[in-house]
Enzyme design. Structure first.
Site, PDB file in Angstrom:
ATOM      1  N   HIS A 160       0.826  -1.209   0.000  1.00 15.50           N
ATOM      2  CA  HIS A 160       0.000   0.000   0.000  1.00 15.50           C
ATOM      3  C   HIS A 160       0.859   1.257   0.000  1.00 15.50           C
ATOM      4  CE1 HIS A 160      -2.675   3.018   2.136  1.00 15.50           C
ATOM      5  NE2 HIS A 160      -3.379   2.710   1.068  1.00 15.50           N
ATOM      6  N   GLU A 206       2.028   1.811  -3.471  1.00 12.19           N
ATOM      7  CA  GLU A 206       0.939   2.395  -4.267  1.00 12.19           C
ATOM      8  C   GLU A 206       0.883   3.916  -4.083  1.00 12.19           C
ATOM      9  OE1 GLU A 206      -3.387   3.585  -3.586  1.00 12.19           O
ATOM     10  OE2 GLU A 206      -3.128   1.505  -2.925  1.00 12.19           O
ATOM     11  N   HIS A 207       0.989   4.378  -2.837  1.00 15.61           N
ATOM     12  CA  HIS A 207       0.991   5.820  -2.574  1.00 15.61           C
ATOM     13  C   HIS A 207       2.185   6.507  -3.231  1.00 15.61           C
ATOM     14  CE1 HIS A 207      -1.937   6.880   0.844  1.00 15.61           C
ATOM     15  NE2 HIS A 207      -2.312   5.684   0.398  1.00 15.61           N
ATOM     16  N   GLU A 262      -4.231   7.731   8.111  1.00 16.59           N
ATOM     17  CA  GLU A 262      -5.315   6.915   7.545  1.00 16.59           C
ATOM     18  C   GLU A 262      -5.678   5.780   8.506  1.00 16.59           C
ATOM     19  OE1 GLU A 262      -6.329   4.549   3.336  1.00 16.59           O
ATOM     20  OE2 GLU A 262      -4.344   5.426   3.666  1.00 16.59           O
TER      21      GLU A 262
END
Length: 423
Positions: free
Chosen positions: A53, A56-57, A133
């Site tokens: 993840h 991905e960022h 998040e």
């Protein structure tokens, strides 16, 4: 280039091993393009949790050819959209643009997927963004309950770990960890490109061949182990207004031959506003605003889950009503008119989804990943139509049962109280 299902779907393999699947739709103005890396959170160790993840960022933070602002300006100049997501078993970078802008979309998507700079400052900033998040999800019980439930059902297995990772794991990741993980998994034989919409197949293959020309095959095989679902009880007492709970049962893997039976079972039980749980718990009793069921289907396993958010006083009643409905599915055949409604709901959702190039592009990828072939709309409709009430009852007997149930609860209630209510 091979044809699949007549002239509709085309497939090709580039010299390095990259697989490309296309659905030309000249009647559409748009085209959706997706680059899929066949790696997700289940391919991480506990120490690496959240690294996919994070990658991905970081893809949107810049490459040697583009900084973050230029990436944003380019997609806006096309009047298109650019996004990404990380799942348990794959990661997707995708764009939707007008057909005439496809060359720029190919260049942009391939660049951010393969050539992220992974700058130290970018890693620190995005690490902090994801930590926030995680805090946001943790502060939202109806979000975090699903992660906690998955973790409790598949303990000590990567499939149970949250896609976002944990505060501890994220803070332990170095730039070298990120570069090494990306280099190991973002390889030609572990990636897939799908496209649907206003495209020229020959031209797209030419562009992709150029964009991915230097991409090599992986050196280490991908290894996944099958988790074992663990029945049990987990209660996290919190001073919040509602009791949020998930009940988990054994599910099916994505490509299981009984997937249409499970889809109809889920639709009847809690898959929409006409479902049994929604009608009985919300509409008739007013016990909950949100109540539904869903399937978590993976390459080699699955879980069926019921979620409900209710008051402390209504928790026991909601639990009892859910038990009544699952018991009814195990003991009585679903009336044919109710089954027909569920069939129409599933087929309607399927056909409406075909109006979106994005949905078509996603479906091309999922079919390739889980079935290694393209499943036609006709085959899906026939599969839904051929399901019988007896098959649903048989699968209900296999799925629902106290000795195989996992219950996860978050709210103003103690474990002793939950045990007493369960009986």
């Amino acid at each position: 280039m091979k044809r699949r299902h007549g002239a509709t779907i085309l497939e090709a393999n580039l010299p390095g091993g990259l697989r490309v699947i296309m659905e030309p739709l000249r009647e559409f103005s748009s085209v959706s393009l997706g680059i899929w890396a066949l790696v997700g959170s289940r391919d991480e160790t506990a120490a690496q949790s959240g690294i996919t993840h994070l990658i991905e960022h970081l893809a949107f933070k810049g490459t040697p050819r583009r900084d973050a602002r230029k990436i944003a300006l380019e997609i806006d100049s096309m009047g298109g959209s650019l996004n990404a997501f990380t799942g348990k078993e794959f990661t997707s970078f995708y764009a939707r643009v007008l057909g005439e802008s496809l060359p720029l979309a190919v260049d942009l998507l391939s660049d951010i997927t393969l050539n992220s700079g992974f700058g130290g400052d970018d890693i620190e900033r995005e690490r902090e963004v994801i930590l926030q998040e995680i805090c946001m999800v943790d502060d939202t019980p109806d979000d975090v309950i699903h992660d906690l439930h998955c973790q409790e059902y598949w303990p000590d297995h990567s499939l149970g770990m949250p896609v976002l990772g944990t505060q501890e794991s994220l803070c332990g990741l170095s730039r070298e960890d990120v570069v090494s993980f990306h280099g190991a998994h973002f390889r030609a034989d572990r990636m897939l490109v799908t496209a649907a919409g206003n495209l020229d197949p020959e031209e797209l293959i030419r562009m992709l061949s150029e964009a991915f020309s230097g991409l090599e095959r992986s050196r280490v095989p991908l290894s996944r182990t099958v988790p074992r679902g663990v029945p049990g009880l987990c209660v996290q007492q919190r001073p919040v207004e509602q009791v949020h709970f998930c009940i988990g049962y054994p599910g099916l893997k994505y490509a299981d031959a009984r997937r249409y039976v499970m889809s109809l079972l889920n639709t009847v039980l809690g898959g929409g506003v006409s479902s049994r749980l929604f009608q009985k718990i919300r509409e008739e009793r007013g016990l909950a605003y949100s109540v539904f069921s869903y399937q978590s289907a993976h390459e080699d396993t699955g879980m069926h889950t019921i979620y409900c958010g209710t008051s402390r006083e209504g928790f026991g009643e909601a639990l009892r009503l859910i038990g009544e409905e699952t018991e009814d599915l195990m003991t009585r055949l679903i009336p044919e008119d109710e089954l027909d409604t569920a069939r129409l709901q599933l087929k309607g959702n399927l056909l409406l989804g075909l109006e979106s190039t994005g949905n078509r592009m996603n479906q091309l990828a999922r079919n390739a990943i889980f079935f290694d072939r393209q499943v036609s709309t006709k085959e899906i409709e026939e599969g839904i139509d051929n399901v019988t009430a007896q098959q649903i009852r048989d699968l209900s007997l296999e799925t629902f049962g106290k000795d195989r149930t996992s219950l996860t609860v978050i709210g103003p209630i103690s474990e002793d109280e939950v045990r007493e209510i369960r009986g």
